[in-house]
Design a protein around this motif. Structure first.
Motif, PDB file in Angstrom:
ATOM      1  N   PRO A 155       0.957  -6.661   5.457  1.00 21.57           N
ATOM      2  CA  PRO A 155      -0.129  -7.602   5.814  1.00 21.57           C
ATOM      3  C   PRO A 155      -1.357  -7.911   4.863  1.00 21.57           C
ATOM      4  CG  PRO A 155       0.933  -6.217   7.652  1.00 21.57           C
ATOM      5  CD  PRO A 155       1.459  -5.538   6.104  1.00 21.57           C
ATOM      6  N   GLU A 156      -1.578  -6.660   4.420  1.00 20.39           N
ATOM      7  CA  GLU A 156      -2.772  -6.817   3.313  1.00 20.39           C
ATOM      8  C   GLU A 156      -2.441  -7.515   2.188  1.00 20.39           C
ATOM      9  OE1 GLU A 156      -6.264  -4.584   1.563  1.00 20.39           O
ATOM     10  OE2 GLU A 156      -5.148  -3.541   3.007  1.00 20.39           O
ATOM     11  N   LEU A 157      -1.206  -7.491   1.504  1.00 20.70           N
ATOM     12  CA  LEU A 157      -0.906  -8.273   0.500  1.00 20.70           C
ATOM     13  C   LEU A 157      -0.480  -9.583   0.716  1.00 20.70           C
ATOM     14  CD1 LEU A 157       0.225  -8.255  -2.207  1.00 20.70           C
ATOM     15  CD2 LEU A 157       2.604  -7.628  -1.453  1.00 20.70           C
ATOM     16  N   GLU A 158      -0.268 -10.082   1.790  1.00 17.78           N
ATOM     17  CA  GLU A 158      -0.037 -11.224   2.231  1.00 17.78           C
ATOM     18  C   GLU A 158      -1.645 -11.877   2.618  1.00 17.78           C
ATOM     19  OE1 GLU A 158       4.382 -11.592   4.751  1.00 17.78           O
ATOM     20  OE2 GLU A 158       2.531 -11.004   5.916  1.00 17.78           O
ATOM     21  N   ALA A 159      -2.491 -11.202   3.145  1.00 19.73           N
ATOM     22  CA  ALA A 159      -3.658 -11.475   3.394  1.00 19.73           C
ATOM     23  C   ALA A 159      -4.567 -12.042   2.059  1.00 19.73           C
ATOM     24  CB  ALA A 159      -4.524 -10.674   4.256  1.00 19.73           C
ATOM     25  N   PRO A 208      -8.921  -3.686   1.965  1.00 15.58           N
ATOM     26  CA  PRO A 208      -9.201  -2.061   1.584  1.00 15.58           C
ATOM     27  C   PRO A 208      -7.949  -1.672   0.853  1.00 15.58           C
ATOM     28  CG  PRO A 208      -9.283  -2.358   3.919  1.00 15.58           C
ATOM     29  CD  PRO A 208      -8.947  -3.679   3.429  1.00 15.58           C
ATOM     30  N   ARG A 209      -6.778  -2.221   0.403  1.00 18.75           N
ATOM     31  CA  ARG A 209      -5.801  -1.601  -0.412  1.00 18.75           C
ATOM     32  C   ARG A 209      -6.215  -2.158  -1.874  1.00 18.75           C
ATOM     33  NH1 ARG A 209      -0.848   0.725   1.451  1.00 18.75           N
ATOM     34  NH2 ARG A 209      -0.691   0.702   3.619  1.00 18.75           N
ATOM     35  N   LEU A 210      -6.835  -2.825  -2.072  1.00 19.69           N
ATOM     36  CA  LEU A 210      -7.267  -3.314  -3.336  1.00 19.69           C
ATOM     37  C   LEU A 210      -8.295  -2.618  -4.044  1.00 19.69           C
ATOM     38  CD1 LEU A 210      -7.517  -7.330  -3.077  1.00 19.69           C
ATOM     39  CD2 LEU A 210      -5.496  -6.012  -3.517  1.00 19.69           C
ATOM     40  N   GLU A 211      -7.885  -1.563  -4.757  1.00 19.54           N
ATOM     41  CA  GLU A 211      -8.646  -0.640  -5.115  1.00 19.54           C
ATOM     42  C   GLU A 211      -9.414  -0.838  -6.710  1.00 19.54           C
ATOM     43  OE1 GLU A 211      -5.811   2.744  -5.409  1.00 19.54           O
ATOM     44  OE2 GLU A 211      -5.777   2.740  -3.352  1.00 19.54           O
ATOM     45  N   GLY A 212     -10.628  -0.207  -6.892  1.00 19.85           N
ATOM     46  CA  GLY A 212     -11.059  -0.483  -8.218  1.00 19.85           C
ATOM     47  C   GLY A 212     -12.587  -0.778  -8.024  1.00 19.85           C
ATOM     48  N   ASP A 213     -13.568  -0.554  -9.147  1.00 16.76           N
ATOM     49  CA  ASP A 213     -14.944  -0.872  -8.931  1.00 16.76           C
ATOM     50  C   ASP A 213     -15.257  -1.361 -10.286  1.00 16.76           C
ATOM     51  OD1 ASP A 213     -14.575   1.216 -10.885  1.00 16.76           O
ATOM     52  OD2 ASP A 213     -15.727   2.599  -9.794  1.00 16.76           O
ATOM     53  N   ALA A 225       3.974   3.503  -3.507  1.00 14.46           N
ATOM     54  CA  ALA A 225       4.801   4.447  -4.109  1.00 14.46           C
ATOM     55  C   ALA A 225       6.509   4.330  -3.560  1.00 14.46           C
ATOM     56  CB  ALA A 225       4.301   5.916  -3.859  1.00 14.46           C
ATOM     57  N   SER A 226       6.579   3.356  -2.618  1.00 13.42           N
ATOM     58  CA  SER A 226       8.001   3.281  -2.099  1.00 13.42           C
ATOM     59  C   SER A 226       8.216   1.966  -1.436  1.00 13.42           C
ATOM     60  CB  SER A 226       8.044   4.477  -1.160  1.00 13.42           C
ATOM     61  OG  SER A 226       7.119   4.288  -0.164  1.00 13.42           O
ATOM     62  N   LEU A 227       9.462   1.640  -1.041  1.00  9.90           N
ATOM     63  CA  LEU A 227       9.659   0.585  -0.466  1.00  9.90           C
ATOM     64  C   LEU A 227       8.967   0.597   0.952  1.00  9.90           C
ATOM     65  CD1 LEU A 227      11.241  -2.038   0.192  1.00  9.90           C
ATOM     66  CD2 LEU A 227      13.221  -0.712   1.025  1.00  9.90           C
ATOM     67  N   GLU A 228       8.815   1.712   1.671  1.00 10.09           N
ATOM     68  CA  GLU A 228       8.208   1.837   2.942  1.00 10.09           C
ATOM     69  C   GLU A 228       6.583   1.664   2.768  1.00 10.09           C
ATOM     70  OE1 GLU A 228      10.091   4.312   1.623  1.00 10.09           O
ATOM     71  OE2 GLU A 228      11.725   4.264   2.944  1.00 10.09           O
ATOM     72  N   ASP A 229       6.088   2.045   1.543  1.00 10.17           N
ATOM     73  CA  ASP A 229       4.679   1.672   1.364  1.00 10.17           C
ATOM     74  C   ASP A 229       4.389   0.250   0.948  1.00 10.17           C
ATOM     75  OD1 ASP A 229       3.573   4.366   1.052  1.00 10.17           O
ATOM     76  OD2 ASP A 229       3.310   4.499  -0.946  1.00 10.17           O
ATOM     77  N   VAL A 230       5.359  -0.774   0.369  1.00  6.30           N
ATOM     78  CA  VAL A 230       5.370  -2.137   0.393  1.00  6.30           C
ATOM     79  C   VAL A 230       5.412  -2.705   1.654  1.00  6.30           C
ATOM     80  CG1 VAL A 230       6.564  -3.950  -0.679  1.00  6.30           C
ATOM     81  CG2 VAL A 230       6.535  -1.935  -2.058  1.00  6.30           C
ATOM     82  N   GLU A 231       6.288  -2.170   2.547  1.00  5.89           N
ATOM     83  CA  GLU A 231       6.331  -2.774   3.891  1.00  5.89           C
ATOM     84  C   GLU A 231       5.131  -2.547   4.762  1.00  5.89           C
ATOM     85  OE1 GLU A 231       8.297  -4.787   5.133  1.00  5.89           O
ATOM     86  OE2 GLU A 231       9.913  -4.860   3.274  1.00  5.89           O
ATOM     87  N   ALA A 232       4.438  -1.257   4.768  1.00  6.78           N
ATOM     88  CA  ALA A 232       3.281  -0.964   5.116  1.00  6.78           C
ATOM     89  C   ALA A 232       2.308  -1.880   4.812  1.00  6.78           C
ATOM     90  CB  ALA A 232       3.238   0.496   5.073  1.00  6.78           C
ATOM     91  N   ALA A 233       2.050  -2.032   3.276  1.00  6.50           N
ATOM     92  CA  ALA A 233       1.005  -2.781   2.746  1.00  6.50           C
ATOM     93  C   ALA A 233       1.160  -4.370   3.003  1.00  6.50           C
ATOM     94  CB  ALA A 233       0.710  -2.665   1.220  1.00  6.50           C
TER      95      ALA A 233
END
Length: 119
Positions: free
Chosen positions: A103-107, A78-83, A93-101
């Motif tokens: 699991p999905e980035l790794e997946a 779901p974090r991969l955006e675009g159509d 937008a931040s280091l916190e966003d990178v950490e939150a993302a």
């Protein structure tokens, strides 16, 4: 995790406002699968395994990760955006966003590597 000195140099020269977050995203990508390599293509860090997976798409306000063929990566990301036909983007937008993302980035990275390796 093999680091390319050209990418180290690119990061040093840019002094990006989100440098720490960008470096963290790099670490996550490289640590996800030992088969991933990195280089500078199109004047930006690009991560590869049997083709281009993802490149930094520099923005002063975001860590923007452009997945070259993101629409084809198996699974739901779901974090991969675009159509568009192929490209998908993950914007952080931040280091916190990178950490939150993380699991999905790794997946997404694992799914690409497994797909390309024929797993």
């Amino acid at each position: 995790m093999t680091r390319n000195p050209d990418v180290d140099r690119w990061l040093e020269e840019r002094a990006h406002p989100l440098d720490v977050a960008m470096r963290r995203a790099r670490d996550i990508i490289l640590a996800t699968d030992d088969r991933i390599t990195e280089s500078i293509k199109w004047n930006t860090p690009t991560f590869e395994f049997h083709g281009n997976i993802v490149s930094f798409n520099p923005s002063k306000k975001l860590v923007s990760l452009m997945f070259h063929r993101g629409a084809e990566i198996p699974g739901h990301h779901p974090r991969l955006e675009g159509d568009g036909k192929l490209v998908r983007t993950m914007r952080l937008a931040s280091l916190e966003d990178v950490e939150a993302a993380r699991p999905e980035l790794e997946a997404a990275i694992r799914a690409w590597c497994d797909w390309k390796a024929g797993a």
